[in-house]
Design an enzyme around this catalytic site. Structure first.
Site, PDB file in Angstrom:
ATOM      1  N   SER A   1       0.845  -1.192   0.000  1.00 49.45           N
ATOM      2  CA  SER A   1       0.000   0.000   0.000  1.00 49.45           C
ATOM      3  C   SER A   1       0.880   1.242   0.000  1.00 49.45           C
ATOM      4  O   SER A   1       2.046   1.192   0.398  1.00 49.45           O
ATOM      5  CB  SER A   1      -0.893   0.000   1.247  1.00 49.45           C
TER       6      SER A   1
ATOM      7  N   TYR B   1       0.299   0.246  10.767  1.00 50.84           N
ATOM      8  CA  TYR B   1      -0.163  -0.147   9.434  1.00 50.84           C
ATOM      9  C   TYR B   1       0.941   0.037   8.411  1.00 50.84           C
ATOM     10  O   TYR B   1       1.184  -0.826   7.554  1.00 50.84           O
ATOM     11  CB  TYR B   1      -1.392   0.676   9.044  1.00 50.84           C
TER      12      TYR B   1
END
Length: 217
Positions: A57, A82
């Site tokens: 990502s 994350y």
């Protein structure tokens, strides 16, 4: 097995511990896929030019691997956690490709793009309004992809003949990404997410944590 696409993930979750106290985003987004691939390795190696695709990502920009505190035992921040997990996904592809290519197996990391899905389940509406993702009524703002568009780059990395004989690269928008430019551009990959030394180190640490390593001497 010809294709393995590691897509399951959680994002920006509250601090959660799983297993022997592992931080949940690192465990779910990275270690789970690491174990699955290693257990499936005999079937992947028996295929004809298998490919493994790891969903990373743009979030990888938020953190390199924190080797001195992988599990955020000294303070938790959901977005940094994350980011570390998404960097781990990219480094997993880098090291797997290095280990597996002699067996004809290649690995790729993919940024699918911004997509509004239940991945945002841990974020409040107020947070997403503040990020400029949605308006007060919940309508999307900005350039979000549909789920079908979001699946395109992973599908391309898994199947495109253009990638024949290649691997260990980070892909976005159905192409190999360039190194990230300075400034606020959302495109490209940061050096820490494709660093070969960090990739090898992360593989060793992951194998030690999970007790699984199909490539152990």
């Amino acid at each position: 097995i010809d294709l393995q696409i590691n897509n399951a993930a959680i994002m920006a979750s509250p601090e959660t511990r799983v297993g022997p106290g592992w931080e949940a985003q690192f465990a779910t987004n990275h270690l789970g896929h690491f174990v699955l691939m290693n257990l499936l390795w005999p079937a992947l190696a028996a295929g004809s030019g298998a490919r493994v695709v790891a969903l990373s990502s743009i979030g990888h920009r938020r953190s390199a691997i924190r080797f001195d505190d992988l599990m955020f035992e000294n303070g938790y921040e959901k977005w940094q956690a994350y980011g570390q997990a998404k960097t781990a996904n990219s480094l997993f592809a880098v090291q797997l490709d290095a280990l597996a290519q002699d067996a004809g197996v290649r690995a790729f990391a993919v940024h699918p793009g911004g997509i509004l899905t239940p991945l945002q389940r841990h974020l409040t509406r107020e947070e997403m309004v503040g990020y400029g993702w949605i308006d007060e009524q919940g309508n999307p703002l900005g350039e979000f992809k549909t789920p079908e568009q979001g699946a395109a780059t992973a599908t391309w990395a898994a199947t495109s003949p253009r990638l024949e004989g290649m691997g260990g690269v980070y892909c976005e928008d159905c192409d190999i990404a360039d190194p990230a430019a300075s400034g606020d551009s959302p495109r490209g990959v940061q050096p820490h997410a494709v660093d070969r030394d960090d990739a090898a180190r992360l593989w060793t640490v992951s194998a030690e944590l999970t007790g699984v390593n199909a490539f152990a001497a």
